[in-house]
Scaffold this motif. Structure first.
Motif, PDB file in Angstrom:
ATOM      1  N   UNK A  34       0.771  -1.538   0.404  1.00  0.00           N
ATOM      2  CA  UNK A  34       0.172  -0.024   0.122  1.00  0.00           C
ATOM      3  C   UNK A  34       0.723   1.140  -0.016  1.00  0.00           C
ATOM      4  N   UNK A  35       2.120   1.466   0.461  1.00  0.00           N
ATOM      5  CA  UNK A  35       3.163   2.549   0.669  1.00  0.00           C
ATOM      6  C   UNK A  35       3.443   2.877  -0.537  1.00  0.00           C
ATOM      7  N   UNK A  36       3.717   1.791  -1.026  1.00  0.00           N
ATOM      8  CA  UNK A  36       4.258   1.535  -2.754  1.00  0.00           C
ATOM      9  C   UNK A  36       3.546   3.068  -4.092  1.00  0.00           C
ATOM     10  N   UNK A  37       2.427   2.362  -3.417  1.00  0.00           N
ATOM     11  CA  UNK A  37       1.016   3.278  -4.215  1.00  0.00           C
ATOM     12  C   UNK A  37       0.951   3.716  -4.174  1.00  0.00           C
ATOM     13  N   UNK A  38       1.016   4.569  -2.546  1.00  0.00           N
ATOM     14  CA  UNK A  38       1.282   5.539  -2.933  1.00  0.00           C
ATOM     15  C   UNK A  38       2.114   6.740  -3.054  1.00  0.00           C
ATOM     16  N   UNK A  39       3.048   6.076  -2.853  1.00  0.00           N
ATOM     17  CA  UNK A  39       4.284   6.687  -3.287  1.00  0.00           C
ATOM     18  C   UNK A  39       4.290   6.823  -5.463  1.00  0.00           C
ATOM     19  N   UNK A  40       3.936   5.652  -5.535  1.00  0.00           N
ATOM     20  CA  UNK A  40       4.377   5.303  -6.975  1.00  0.00           C
ATOM     21  C   UNK A  40       3.238   6.004  -7.685  1.00  0.00           C
ATOM     22  N   UNK A  41       2.234   5.646  -6.864  1.00  0.00           N
ATOM     23  CA  UNK A  41       1.030   6.393  -8.050  1.00  0.00           C
ATOM     24  C   UNK A  41       1.490   8.071  -8.593  1.00  0.00           C
ATOM     25  N   UNK A  42       1.397   8.936  -7.596  1.00  0.00           N
ATOM     26  CA  UNK A  42       1.422  10.173  -7.683  1.00  0.00           C
ATOM     27  C   UNK A  42       2.740  10.366  -8.070  1.00  0.00           C
ATOM     28  N   UNK A  43       4.032   9.588  -8.237  1.00  0.00           N
ATOM     29  CA  UNK A  43       5.683   9.955  -8.508  1.00  0.00           C
ATOM     30  C   UNK A  43       4.657   9.472 -10.011  1.00  0.00           C
ATOM     31  N   UNK A  44       4.026   8.805 -10.361  1.00  0.00           N
ATOM     32  CA  UNK A  44       3.574   8.502 -11.706  1.00  0.00           C
ATOM     33  C   UNK A  44       3.146  10.218 -12.664  1.00  0.00           C
ATOM     34  N   UNK A  45       2.068  10.533 -11.316  1.00  0.00           N
ATOM     35  CA  UNK A  45       1.517  11.943 -12.049  1.00  0.00           C
ATOM     36  C   UNK A  45       1.899  12.948 -12.440  1.00  0.00           C
ATOM     37  N   UNK A  46       3.413  12.857 -11.031  1.00  0.00           N
ATOM     38  CA  UNK A  46       4.811  14.537 -10.970  1.00  0.00           C
ATOM     39  C   UNK A  46       5.275  13.872 -12.438  1.00  0.00           C
ATOM     40  N   UNK A  47       5.698  12.566 -12.973  1.00  0.00           N
ATOM     41  CA  UNK A  47       6.612  12.418 -14.282  1.00  0.00           C
ATOM     42  C   UNK A  47       5.613  12.787 -15.105  1.00  0.00           C
ATOM     43  N   UNK A  48       3.881  12.452 -15.474  1.00  0.00           N
ATOM     44  CA  UNK A  48       4.007  11.959 -16.490  1.00  0.00           C
ATOM     45  C   UNK A  48       3.390  14.019 -16.816  1.00  0.00           C
ATOM     46  N   UNK A  49       3.065  14.561 -15.545  1.00  0.00           N
ATOM     47  CA  UNK A  49       3.256  15.889 -16.173  1.00  0.00           C
ATOM     48  C   UNK A  49       3.815  16.381 -16.566  1.00  0.00           C
ATOM     49  N   UNK A  50       5.220  16.345 -15.905  1.00  0.00           N
ATOM     50  CA  UNK A  50       6.667  16.868 -15.888  1.00  0.00           C
ATOM     51  C   UNK A  50       7.161  16.800 -18.015  1.00  0.00           C
ATOM     52  N   UNK A  51       6.734  15.406 -18.161  1.00  0.00           N
ATOM     53  CA  UNK A  51       7.095  14.814 -19.805  1.00  0.00           C
ATOM     54  C   UNK A  51       5.977  15.874 -20.752  1.00  0.00           C
ATOM     55  N   UNK A  52       5.167  15.911 -20.186  1.00  0.00           N
ATOM     56  CA  UNK A  52       3.365  17.172 -20.563  1.00  0.00           C
ATOM     57  C   UNK A  52       4.234  18.266 -21.127  1.00  0.00           C
ATOM     58  N   UNK A  53       4.192  18.320 -19.600  1.00  0.00           N
ATOM     59  CA  UNK A  53       4.984  19.864 -20.136  1.00  0.00           C
ATOM     60  C   UNK A  53       5.736  20.153 -20.471  1.00  0.00           C
ATOM     61  N   UNK A  54       7.118  19.982 -20.624  1.00  0.00           N
ATOM     62  CA  UNK A  54       8.455  19.930 -21.393  1.00  0.00           C
ATOM     63  C   UNK A  54       8.115  19.627 -22.412  1.00  0.00           C
ATOM     64  N   UNK A  55       7.101  18.681 -23.471  1.00  0.00           N
ATOM     65  CA  UNK A  55       7.050  18.998 -24.366  1.00  0.00           C
ATOM     66  C   UNK A  55       5.538  19.486 -24.767  1.00  0.00           C
ATOM     67  N   UNK A  56       5.020  20.370 -24.330  1.00  0.00           N
ATOM     68  CA  UNK A  56       3.989  21.293 -25.016  1.00  0.00           C
ATOM     69  C   UNK A  56       5.259  22.350 -24.896  1.00  0.00           C
ATOM     70  N   UNK A  57       6.509  22.770 -24.145  1.00  0.00           N
ATOM     71  CA  UNK A  57       6.574  24.400 -24.413  1.00  0.00           C
ATOM     72  C   UNK A  57       8.185  23.613 -25.025  1.00  0.00           C
ATOM     73  N   UNK A  58       8.517  22.843 -25.296  1.00  0.00           N
ATOM     74  CA  UNK A  58       9.042  22.545 -26.979  1.00  0.00           C
ATOM     75  C   UNK A  58      10.754  21.848 -26.394  1.00  0.00           C
ATOM     76  N   UNK A  59      10.789  22.157 -25.020  1.00  0.00           N
ATOM     77  CA  UNK A  59      11.858  21.222 -24.195  1.00  0.00           C
ATOM     78  C   UNK A  59      12.460  20.004 -24.614  1.00  0.00           C
ATOM     79  N   UNK A  60      11.721  19.075 -25.162  1.00  0.00           N
ATOM     80  CA  UNK A  60      12.184  17.735 -25.257  1.00  0.00           C
ATOM     81  C   UNK A  60      12.198  17.817 -26.834  1.00  0.00           C
ATOM     82  N   UNK A  61      11.971  18.576 -27.970  1.00  0.00           N
ATOM     83  CA  UNK A  61      12.813  18.627 -29.257  1.00  0.00           C
ATOM     84  C   UNK A  61      14.021  19.248 -29.270  1.00  0.00           C
ATOM     85  N   UNK A  62      14.204  19.748 -28.753  1.00  0.00           N
ATOM     86  CA  UNK A  62      15.976  20.324 -28.373  1.00  0.00           C
ATOM     87  C   UNK A  62      17.194  19.638 -28.661  1.00  0.00           C
TER      88      UNK A  62
END
Lengths: 109, 212
Positions: free
Chosen positions: A81-109
């Motif tokens: 349960x502790x793993x789920x409580x940690x990894x779930x938000x971590x995936x959301x945070x990582x996904x948000x980070x990748x989405x924002x970087x893609x949206x602002x064109x930082x991944x294509x640099x």
């Protein structure tokens, strides 16, 4: 029913278990070596200018991250349960980070 | 006082892991902000390149000091080691201590003190870094790099400060009445928070300092 407990049931290393001092010290040595390698490659121009530089740093950083979380934060030995409580938000945070970087064109640099 | 929930787990620990999960998203957003604005500052100082102001001719050096930050990252990493040893010492307080090393590793006051000193040392490094950056012309308002950098590392520093205060309260309790196996759950909460602060810095060190 409420009780006062020092440990939860899900804890893999109960109070009567043996100390994991050796494991923690070996982990510390590994973390130190990885940090030294990270900084060492930062000062090697041939590696720093290569395409492998960023992936190498990210992998080394991920290893350190996982080692601390699994061993020092004892997620490896603890309730899922502790793993789920940690990894779930971590995936959301990582996904948000990748989405924002893609949206602002930082991944294509 | 802790309680068992229907999951059979300590309610405080569930709450702390939930909090840490929310902190993941907080720091995720702060790191994202830094990375999104990376390389978009119109004026220097810049993190990795020197910059000459065309209006005044003043040259600003590359602002990040990797050797200093490596030292501070190492200090915080070692504080995590000290923290986990403190937790083990509390948990195994009543175990027989035969050898010299049993006594050293079984001394929770020693390891809590080491953790606090290393945490305070990290804050000292950060204060030094912030002061040096300020004198080199980088402020919160100067450019996008300054704003996002100080926000991210400042938030992290605030978390470290809170952690140091938490650990000091545990050390005071340990000195006053001694922490034992019944307190291991309480120490575990502080340890989890402290290790989380450490893993956040592992990411910041790589993403902000090492990757240009």
């Amino acid at each position: 029913m409420a009780h006062d407990h020092a440990h939860d049931h899900g804890h893999g290393e109960a109070a009567h278990g043996k100390p994991k001092t050796t494991l923690y010290l070996i982990t510390a040595v590994v973390l130190t070596i990885i940090t030294a390698v990270e900084v060492w490659i930062f000062f090697i121009p041939a590696i720093k200018e290569s395409a492998a530089f960023i992936p190498i740093l990210l992998v080394l950083s991920a290893i350190k991250f996982a080692a601390v979380v699994m061993l020092y934060m004892h997620l490896k030995f603890d309730s899922k349960l502790f793993t789920q409580l940690f990894v779930g938000p971590l995936i959301i945070a990582g996904g948000t980070m990748i989405a924002l970087l893609a949206l602002f064109g930082q991944l294509s640099k | 006082m802790s309680h068992y929930t229907t999951t059979g787990l300590d309610n405080r620990k569930i709450a702390l892991w939930t909090f840490i999960g929310s902190e993941c998203m907080l720091f995720g957003s702060l790191i994202s902000t830094y990375l999104v604005y990376k390389g978009r500052s119109l004026v220097g100082p810049f993190p990795h390149q020197p910059w000459t102001d065309p209006a005044t001719g003043q040259t600003y050096p590359a602002i990040l000091d990797i050797p200093i930050t490596t030292a501070s990252a190492f200090v915080l990493l070692m504080s995590s080691v000290a923290m986990v040893l403190a937790y083990e010492a509390v948990k195994h307080r009543h175990d027989p201590k035969v050898t010299f090393w049993d006594k050293v590793f079984g001394n929770s006051k020693l390891w809590l003190s080491v953790t606090i000193i290393l945490g305070a040392g990290f804050l000292g490094f950060q204060s030094f870094e912030f002061t040096a950056f300020y004198h080199e012309g980088l402020t919160l308002q100067r450019n996008l790099f300054g704003s996002s950098f100080f926000l991210l590392t400042g938030f992290h520093g605030a978390h470290v400060t809170l952690g140091v205060l938490w650990l000091m309260s545990l050390l005071a309790t340990d000195i006053k009445r001694g922490l034992g196996p019944k307190d291991a759950g309480t120490v575990d909460l502080a340890a989890l928070y402290w290790h989380f602060v450490d893993v956040v810095w592992i990411l910041i060190f790589t993403l902000v300092y090492l990757i240009e």
